[in-house]
Scaffold this motif. Sequence first.
Motif: not given
Length: 68
Positions: A13-18, A41-42
């Motif tokens: 479910g995460c779409r943040r930049p890795a 991601c962090d």
Amino acid sequence: MTERQDPTCSARGCRRPAVWALRWNNPKLHTPERRKIWVACDDHREHLEEFLSLRGFLKDTVSTQELG
């Protein structure tokens, strides 16, 4: 020609930049030198590292920039 897309976090479910690459392998399935990669991601790095570590799969974690 396709543009290179920045990787997104492997957490569900995460779409943040890795920004982290977690290199791992499952010794029951992979040869010792084989490395699979999850990116994080962090916020999800610690959780994904723990998941892989508990199973004995995590080999190392590096910045996604180090992957080239």
